[in-house]
Design a protein around this motif. Structure first.
Motif, PDB file in Angstrom:
ATOM      1  N   MET A 189      -8.919  60.188  -2.087  1.00  0.00           N
ATOM      2  CA  MET A 189      -8.828  59.071  -3.011  1.00  0.00           C
ATOM      3  C   MET A 189     -10.098  59.031  -3.853  1.00  0.00           C
ATOM      4  SD  MET A 189      -8.490  54.993  -2.238  1.00  0.00           S
ATOM      5  CE  MET A 189      -6.794  55.114  -1.767  1.00  0.00           C
ATOM      6  N   LYS A 190      -9.931  58.801  -5.111  1.00  0.00           N
ATOM      7  CA  LYS A 190     -11.067  58.716  -6.020  1.00  0.00           C
ATOM      8  C   LYS A 190     -11.708  57.337  -5.928  1.00  0.00           C
ATOM      9  CE  LYS A 190      -9.407  62.155  -9.223  1.00  0.00           C
ATOM     10  NZ  LYS A 190      -9.205  62.517 -10.611  1.00  0.00           N
ATOM     11  N   ALA A 191     -12.991  57.293  -6.228  1.00  0.00           N
ATOM     12  CA  ALA A 191     -13.739  56.038  -6.147  1.00  0.00           C
ATOM     13  C   ALA A 191     -13.132  54.968  -7.037  1.00  0.00           C
ATOM     14  CB  ALA A 191     -15.194  56.279  -6.513  1.00  0.00           C
ATOM     15  N   LYS A 192     -12.671  55.351  -8.226  1.00  0.00           N
ATOM     16  CA  LYS A 192     -12.106  54.341  -9.135  1.00  0.00           C
ATOM     17  C   LYS A 192     -10.828  53.738  -8.551  1.00  0.00           C
ATOM     18  CE  LYS A 192      -9.528  57.571 -12.031  1.00  0.00           C
ATOM     19  NZ  LYS A 192      -9.261  58.066 -13.362  1.00  0.00           N
ATOM     20  N   LEU A 240     -10.227  53.407  -5.276  1.00  0.00           N
ATOM     21  CA  LEU A 240     -10.688  52.526  -4.209  1.00  0.00           C
ATOM     22  C   LEU A 240     -11.219  51.224  -4.795  1.00  0.00           C
ATOM     23  CD1 LEU A 240     -11.102  52.326  -1.144  1.00  0.00           C
ATOM     24  CD2 LEU A 240     -13.378  53.265  -1.490  1.00  0.00           C
ATOM     25  N   ASP A 241     -11.942  51.319  -5.900  1.00  0.00           N
ATOM     26  CA  ASP A 241     -12.436  50.117  -6.583  1.00  0.00           C
ATOM     27  C   ASP A 241     -11.287  49.212  -7.004  1.00  0.00           C
ATOM     28  OD1 ASP A 241     -15.090  50.785  -6.344  1.00  0.00           O
ATOM     29  OD2 ASP A 241     -15.260  51.630  -8.362  1.00  0.00           O
ATOM     30  N   LYS A 242     -10.217  49.794  -7.513  1.00  0.00           N
ATOM     31  CA  LYS A 242      -9.053  49.005  -7.933  1.00  0.00           C
ATOM     32  C   LYS A 242      -8.445  48.265  -6.752  1.00  0.00           C
ATOM     33  CE  LYS A 242      -7.665  51.815 -11.889  1.00  0.00           C
ATOM     34  NZ  LYS A 242      -6.656  52.726 -12.441  1.00  0.00           N
ATOM     35  N   LEU A 243      -8.328  48.949  -5.608  1.00  0.00           N
ATOM     36  CA  LEU A 243      -7.781  48.292  -4.410  1.00  0.00           C
ATOM     37  C   LEU A 243      -8.664  47.120  -3.992  1.00  0.00           C
ATOM     38  CD1 LEU A 243      -6.720  51.343  -2.213  1.00  0.00           C
ATOM     39  CD2 LEU A 243      -5.215  49.715  -3.360  1.00  0.00           C
ATOM     40  N   PHE A 244      -9.971  47.381  -3.948  1.00  0.00           N
ATOM     41  CA  PHE A 244     -10.898  46.337  -3.522  1.00  0.00           C
ATOM     42  C   PHE A 244     -10.883  45.176  -4.505  1.00  0.00           C
ATOM     43  CE2 PHE A 244     -15.107  44.366  -3.287  1.00  0.00           C
ATOM     44  CZ  PHE A 244     -15.145  44.049  -1.943  1.00  0.00           C
ATOM     45  N   ASP A 245     -10.985  45.493  -5.791  1.00  0.00           N
ATOM     46  CA  ASP A 245     -10.984  44.447  -6.821  1.00  0.00           C
ATOM     47  C   ASP A 245      -9.656  43.703  -6.869  1.00  0.00           C
ATOM     48  OD1 ASP A 245     -13.555  45.132  -7.476  1.00  0.00           O
ATOM     49  OD2 ASP A 245     -12.997  46.370  -9.205  1.00  0.00           O
ATOM     50  N   LEU A 268     -11.387  49.842   4.600  1.00  0.00           N
ATOM     51  CA  LEU A 268     -11.854  50.816   5.590  1.00  0.00           C
ATOM     52  C   LEU A 268     -10.735  51.730   6.072  1.00  0.00           C
ATOM     53  CD1 LEU A 268     -14.328  48.740   7.785  1.00  0.00           C
ATOM     54  CD2 LEU A 268     -14.854  50.454   6.054  1.00  0.00           C
ATOM     55  N   GLN A 269      -9.507  51.290   5.946  1.00  0.00           N
ATOM     56  CA  GLN A 269      -8.384  52.124   6.382  1.00  0.00           C
ATOM     57  C   GLN A 269      -8.292  53.417   5.567  1.00  0.00           C
ATOM     58  OE1 GLN A 269      -4.620  50.219   5.702  1.00  0.00           O
ATOM     59  NE2 GLN A 269      -5.299  49.361   3.757  1.00  0.00           N
ATOM     60  N   HIS A 270      -8.985  53.468   4.451  1.00  0.00           N
ATOM     61  CA  HIS A 270      -8.951  54.640   3.584  1.00  0.00           C
ATOM     62  C   HIS A 270     -10.091  55.619   3.880  1.00  0.00           C
ATOM     63  CE1 HIS A 270      -5.800  52.755   1.250  1.00  0.00           C
ATOM     64  NE2 HIS A 270      -6.529  51.653   1.224  1.00  0.00           N
ATOM     65  N   PHE A 271     -10.856  55.345   4.933  1.00  0.00           N
ATOM     66  CA  PHE A 271     -11.983  56.194   5.301  1.00  0.00           C
ATOM     67  C   PHE A 271     -11.747  56.806   6.670  1.00  0.00           C
ATOM     68  CE2 PHE A 271     -13.684  53.130   2.320  1.00  0.00           C
ATOM     69  CZ  PHE A 271     -14.505  53.909   1.516  1.00  0.00           C
TER      70      PHE A 271
END
Length: 78
Positions: free
Chosen positions: A1-4, A6-11, A18-21
């Motif tokens: 998964m790209k950082a952007k 992950l940012d979208k999910l968090f935002d 953490l489930q993505h790590f």
């Protein structure tokens, strides 16, 4: 998964990113700490506390961060 992504999910409000790590590879680095005493004028302490509050940090965290930044910015010995 790209950082952007992950940012979208968090935002977007996903609370548990953490489930993505892969946490099986996570390790905690243990640092030894040494307690120091620092004397500052009250006015400086008030400024320091205001800046720490603005950054949502503790006074100790702010001082540690500033010291780390300063030491990392120091030119390498020739």
């Amino acid at each position: 998964m790209k950082a952007k992504d992950l940012d979208k999910l968090f935002d977007g409000g996903e609370e548990d990113v953490l489930q993505h790590f892969d946490l099986s590879k996570v390790r905690r680095i243990q640092f030894e700490h040494e307690l120091i005493e620092l004397e500052l004028p009250k006015e400086r302490m008030a400024e320091l506390d205001a800046e720490a509050s603005r950054l949502n940090m503790t006074r100790d965290q702010l001082i540690s961060e500033w010291v780390r930044e300063r030491l990392e910015a120091k030119p390498a010995a020739e």
